[in-house]
Each structure stands twice: as structure tokens, then as C-alpha cells.
Design a protein around this motif. Sequence first.
Motif, PDB file in Angstrom:
ATOM      1  N   ARG A  10      29.703   6.391  17.285  1.00  0.00           N
ATOM      2  CA  ARG A  10      29.674   7.119  15.835  1.00  0.00           C
ATOM      3  C   ARG A  10      30.248   6.200  14.859  1.00  0.00           C
ATOM      4  N   LYS A  11      31.577   5.390  15.239  1.00  0.00           N
ATOM      5  CA  LYS A  11      32.008   4.804  14.341  1.00  0.00           C
ATOM      6  C   LYS A  11      31.151   3.266  13.807  1.00  0.00           C
ATOM      7  N   GLY A  12      30.368   2.700  14.857  1.00  0.00           N
ATOM      8  CA  GLY A  12      29.554   1.936  14.918  1.00  0.00           C
ATOM      9  C   GLY A  12      28.167   2.216  14.164  1.00  0.00           C
ATOM     10  N   LEU A  13      27.890   3.563  14.347  1.00  0.00           N
ATOM     11  CA  LEU A  13      26.540   4.033  13.656  1.00  0.00           C
ATOM     12  C   LEU A  13      26.712   3.990  11.820  1.00  0.00           C
ATOM     13  N   ARG A  14      27.955   4.516  11.846  1.00  0.00           N
ATOM     14  CA  ARG A  14      28.414   4.594  10.406  1.00  0.00           C
ATOM     15  C   ARG A  14      28.354   3.589   9.573  1.00  0.00           C
ATOM     16  N   TRP A  15      28.538   2.169  10.140  1.00  0.00           N
ATOM     17  CA  TRP A  15      28.508   1.068   9.678  1.00  0.00           C
ATOM     18  C   TRP A  15      27.218   0.827   8.909  1.00  0.00           C
ATOM     19  N   MET A  16      26.058   1.409   9.506  1.00  0.00           N
ATOM     20  CA  MET A  16      24.679   0.900   8.968  1.00  0.00           C
ATOM     21  C   MET A  16      24.470   1.443   7.665  1.00  0.00           C
ATOM     22  N   THR A  17      25.324   2.488   7.111  1.00  0.00           N
ATOM     23  CA  THR A  17      25.245   2.793   5.484  1.00  0.00           C
ATOM     24  C   THR A  17      26.523   2.561   4.778  1.00  0.00           C
ATOM     25  N   GLU A  18      27.666   2.331   5.370  1.00  0.00           N
ATOM     26  CA  GLU A  18      28.824   1.965   4.759  1.00  0.00           C
ATOM     27  C   GLU A  18      29.050   0.182   4.450  1.00  0.00           C
ATOM     28  N   VAL A  19      28.715  -0.284   5.516  1.00  0.00           N
ATOM     29  CA  VAL A  19      28.555  -1.825   5.554  1.00  0.00           C
ATOM     30  C   VAL A  19      29.847  -2.531   4.524  1.00  0.00           C
ATOM     31  N   PRO A  20      30.941  -2.278   5.255  1.00  0.00           N
ATOM     32  CA  PRO A  20      32.161  -2.650   4.143  1.00  0.00           C
ATOM     33  C   PRO A  20      32.254  -3.977   3.727  1.00  0.00           C
ATOM     34  N   GLU A  21      31.595  -5.237   4.497  1.00  0.00           N
ATOM     35  CA  GLU A  21      31.378  -6.487   4.043  1.00  0.00           C
ATOM     36  C   GLU A  21      30.634  -6.609   2.704  1.00  0.00           C
ATOM     37  N   LEU A  22      29.741  -5.729   2.296  1.00  0.00           N
ATOM     38  CA  LEU A  22      28.867  -5.804   1.146  1.00  0.00           C
ATOM     39  C   LEU A  22      29.685  -5.016  -0.139  1.00  0.00           C
ATOM     40  N   GLY A  23      30.611  -4.020   0.116  1.00  0.00           N
ATOM     41  CA  GLY A  23      31.040  -3.404  -0.968  1.00  0.00           C
ATOM     42  C   GLY A  23      30.263  -2.485  -1.427  1.00  0.00           C
ATOM     43  N   ALA A  24      30.952  -1.754  -2.355  1.00  0.00           N
ATOM     44  CA  ALA A  24      30.028  -0.395  -2.966  1.00  0.00           C
ATOM     45  C   ALA A  24      28.957  -0.984  -3.712  1.00  0.00           C
ATOM     46  N   GLY A  25      28.066  -0.010  -3.900  1.00  0.00           N
ATOM     47  CA  GLY A  25      26.699  -0.252  -4.367  1.00  0.00           C
ATOM     48  C   GLY A  25      25.707  -1.323  -3.767  1.00  0.00           C
ATOM     49  N   HIS A  26      25.960  -1.911  -2.431  1.00  0.00           N
ATOM     50  CA  HIS A  26      25.373  -2.924  -1.771  1.00  0.00           C
ATOM     51  C   HIS A  26      23.894  -2.455  -1.713  1.00  0.00           C
ATOM     52  N   GLU A  27      23.121  -3.270  -1.586  1.00  0.00           N
ATOM     53  CA  GLU A  27      21.765  -3.116  -1.095  1.00  0.00           C
ATOM     54  C   GLU A  27      21.704  -2.291   0.314  1.00  0.00           C
ATOM     55  N   PRO A  28      20.520  -1.533   0.186  1.00  0.00           N
ATOM     56  CA  PRO A  28      20.653  -0.786   1.768  1.00  0.00           C
ATOM     57  C   PRO A  28      20.171  -1.705   2.701  1.00  0.00           C
ATOM     58  N   LEU A  29      20.525  -1.302   3.775  1.00  0.00           N
ATOM     59  CA  LEU A  29      19.835  -2.100   5.339  1.00  0.00           C
ATOM     60  C   LEU A  29      18.849  -1.186   5.716  1.00  0.00           C
ATOM     61  N   ILE A  30      18.612  -0.019   5.364  1.00  0.00           N
ATOM     62  CA  ILE A  30      17.705   0.726   5.695  1.00  0.00           C
ATOM     63  C   ILE A  30      16.647   0.858   4.790  1.00  0.00           C
ATOM     64  N   LEU A  31      15.328   0.757   5.119  1.00  0.00           N
ATOM     65  CA  LEU A  31      14.232   0.742   4.197  1.00  0.00           C
ATOM     66  C   LEU A  31      13.475   1.618   4.670  1.00  0.00           C
ATOM     67  N   ASP A  32      13.349   2.916   4.254  1.00  0.00           N
ATOM     68  CA  ASP A  32      12.790   3.968   4.795  1.00  0.00           C
ATOM     69  C   ASP A  32      11.256   3.873   4.725  1.00  0.00           C
ATOM     70  N   GLU A  33      10.848   3.702   3.476  1.00  0.00           N
ATOM     71  CA  GLU A  33       9.310   3.512   3.205  1.00  0.00           C
ATOM     72  C   GLU A  33       8.693   2.422   3.847  1.00  0.00           C
ATOM     73  N   LEU A  34       9.378   1.481   4.082  1.00  0.00           N
ATOM     74  CA  LEU A  34       8.963   0.014   4.490  1.00  0.00           C
ATOM     75  C   LEU A  34       8.957   0.286   6.119  1.00  0.00           C
ATOM     76  N   GLY A  35       9.819   1.190   6.760  1.00  0.00           N
ATOM     77  CA  GLY A  35       9.865   1.168   8.206  1.00  0.00           C
ATOM     78  C   GLY A  35      10.500  -0.331   8.801  1.00  0.00           C
ATOM     79  N   ALA A  36      11.881  -0.388   7.913  1.00  0.00           N
ATOM     80  CA  ALA A  36      12.486  -1.455   8.590  1.00  0.00           C
ATOM     81  C   ALA A  36      14.057  -1.442   8.194  1.00  0.00           C
ATOM     82  N   THR A  37      14.622  -2.165   9.186  1.00  0.00           N
ATOM     83  CA  THR A  37      16.197  -1.993   8.849  1.00  0.00           C
ATOM     84  C   THR A  37      16.550  -3.742   8.882  1.00  0.00           C
ATOM     85  N   TRP A  38      17.466  -4.081   7.896  1.00  0.00           N
ATOM     86  CA  TRP A  38      17.524  -5.349   7.801  1.00  0.00           C
ATOM     87  C   TRP A  38      18.390  -5.846   8.952  1.00  0.00           C
TER      88      TRP A  38
END
Length: 386
Positions: A297-325
Motif C-alpha cells: 500500500r505504501k508503494g502504491l500510494r507513491w503513484m499519486t504523491e510522488v514526493p520527489e516532484l513535490g506539490a502540483g507535480h505533473e501526473p504520472l497517470i494519464l487516464d484518457e491516454l491509457g498510460a502511466t509514465w
Amino acid sequence: MTMTRLAALGHEEPPLLSLAQRLLSVAELGLPSMLLPGGEAFSFTMSGRKADDGSWTLERRGTSTRYAAITALGVEFLPEDRQRAVLAGRTAQEFTGLLIESLPAVTNLGDAALIAWAAAETGHPKLSDALARVQALDEPGHPQYTVEAAWVLSALAAARDTVDVEDRFSAARDRLLRARIGDSPLFPHATGPGLVPWYRAHVSCFADQTYPLQALARAHASDHAGDPVALAASQACAARICELQGEGGQWWWHYDARTGGVVEGYPVYSVHQHAMAPTALFDLTDAGGGDFGAAIRKGLRWMTEVPELGAGHEPLILDELGATWRKVYRGDPKKAVRAARGLGTRVAPNLRLKALDRVYRPLSVDRECRPYEFGWMLYAWQGGRI
């Protein structure tokens, strides 16, 4: 009644259930676009390109047999109509049949092992043909890359109830167990000398840990009498990578296989966070190992929190494109930090060269997405059988 993996996630942390379901939807949306024309092979990667208006498009590049086999392993857990939607009208078993037909031209042991594993999981009638190709490519006494050796064992474990593979199974199991260095719980990059230069023979990656621990767990589960030695090795490896997990849930990239420590943490790969770590740790739990749900769960949470990139970072999940960076990385030229730390730890195992963290901060995003990332995601969260 045993809960599914998704149900258990919802019970423990409901917001993460929504995240996992979102990721699974992205996978089913994205995989069909990764198929090459004709629907018989998958691309190696989808590369993101940003338009002037800020929108993204994906471009297929290359072809990958192993990614196609991993995709079949994951898609097999979907209902048949959704399998066909992902695989251009084919079921996972039918798609695996195409991969089996390609085996005479396959020269990589890992590719062949994954195809055989998919054949066993989907109940393909030509499983024996797939296993024969694995045997032909797996020369006795020759070192193999640890990941590929693990895939061989997983394939044989999956096939044990259908085909007589006991001698090969025992040899594959013993090879993985012998590969470890001293008392370290972690696995090296290769099962023996000769494949990796001496100066980085001690450096192994995250995949070198997850695939062996998964294979040994599956070996234990496939044995009617159990295999406590294999289970203990799997458990020890899992416990160590969980102990080393980053504060933000990061599954680190490179380890010292001698000491069981981290050599270099970055890149952090999305597939490790949402798929590969859950896949291996869930299989270990299902085989009778410990409960690693908190680390998953801790690892999964990283997908949206991404502490390396900080607040307001670009999303790693692109729903409409069908991709995760694909990853967050340092952007250092020629992977300089990894090279420096690899060479440094060869001589001084605990050397960290912390100044490199200040010079090369992990602020870059690799805007690619590969089929296997979604294959393992489906396997991890829709699976649950050994």
C-alpha cells in the motif's frame, strides 16, 4: 471466505482501492493501442510526445516478445470478453498460441520461459513444445541472468501438475538458491560469474529480487509437501526489500547483493510501485509467507504523491491516454550516479557519495509506457491463485 486482493485493499485503505481500480482501467484502455498492426505482437514501448496545445500522444516503438508474454499472463485473469477486447479479438490462451508458434525463432531464455509460463497458466495444449524450447536454450552449467533463471523456475512450477518437469524443476530451484552471495538475503544480477563485469558484479536491481522471491514462493506452493527452504529464501528477500523501502514508498533500484544494502535508489519505476512489488509479495503471501500489505500500500500510494516532484507535480497517470509514465530519475548524464556508486561500493560497501544527491536531484520524468507494466498490473491485482 478469502478476500480478493482488491477487496482486501479496499478493507485496509479505501482510497487506494479507487487508485488501483483507476490504474486497472488505464491498463485495459492502453494495452490495445500497444498492439502492433495485425494484433499478433506488442510494441516495446509507447513514447509520449507533447503537442503545442499541451496534449499528449503516444508513438509505438519496437517489438518485444517478453512484454507480449507478460501481457498474456496478466490478461488471462480478465473475463473472456475483456481478454478479447484487449487482444484484438483473441483470448489470452489464443494469443499465447501465437507466441508458441514464434518459439523456433526465439533465442532468449527469458522470452521462452515467459511464453512457457503463459502456456502453463492459460492451459495451452502446446505447453510441452514451449517447455522444450526453454530446455534447449537453458544450457546446463552455464550462468544465466537471475531474472531469466527465475522465470524458468516460475514456468516449471506452473507446469508441474501438467507435465513431468521434476528434474528440470529441481535444477532451476537449486540454481536460484545457490546464486546468493554468503548470508545475504538478496540475489545478484547473474547466477554465476561471466555475465557481469567484475567491477559491478555485486550490483543487482529490483527485478533481481522480485522475480526470484516470486519464483521460490511459487516453487513452495507447487510442492504438495511444501519447500520450507525455498519459502524461507523468498521470505528473507521480501523482508529485506521492505525494510529498505523509502519513506515515500519507493522501491529502490540497485542493491549490493553482498551486503543487502542499497547502492543507488533512482530511478523509481512506476511498474515497481503498482505492479511488480505487489505481484511478487502477493504471491509470497498466497504461498504461506508473511503479510506485506502495508509495504504494498505504501508503494502504491507513491503513484499519486510522488514526493520527489513535490506539490502540483505533473501526473504520472494519464487516464484518457491509457498510460502511466515510466519513471522518475535524476537526469544525470550517462547514469553517472549509478556508475559512481557502483564502483565506490565495490571497494567500500557502505560508501554513499551523498554529494551526488545534491548535484543530481531526481526531478526528471521518463514519458514512456511499456506493455509489461500493464501486464503485471493486471496479474497483481486481478490474480490471486497459485
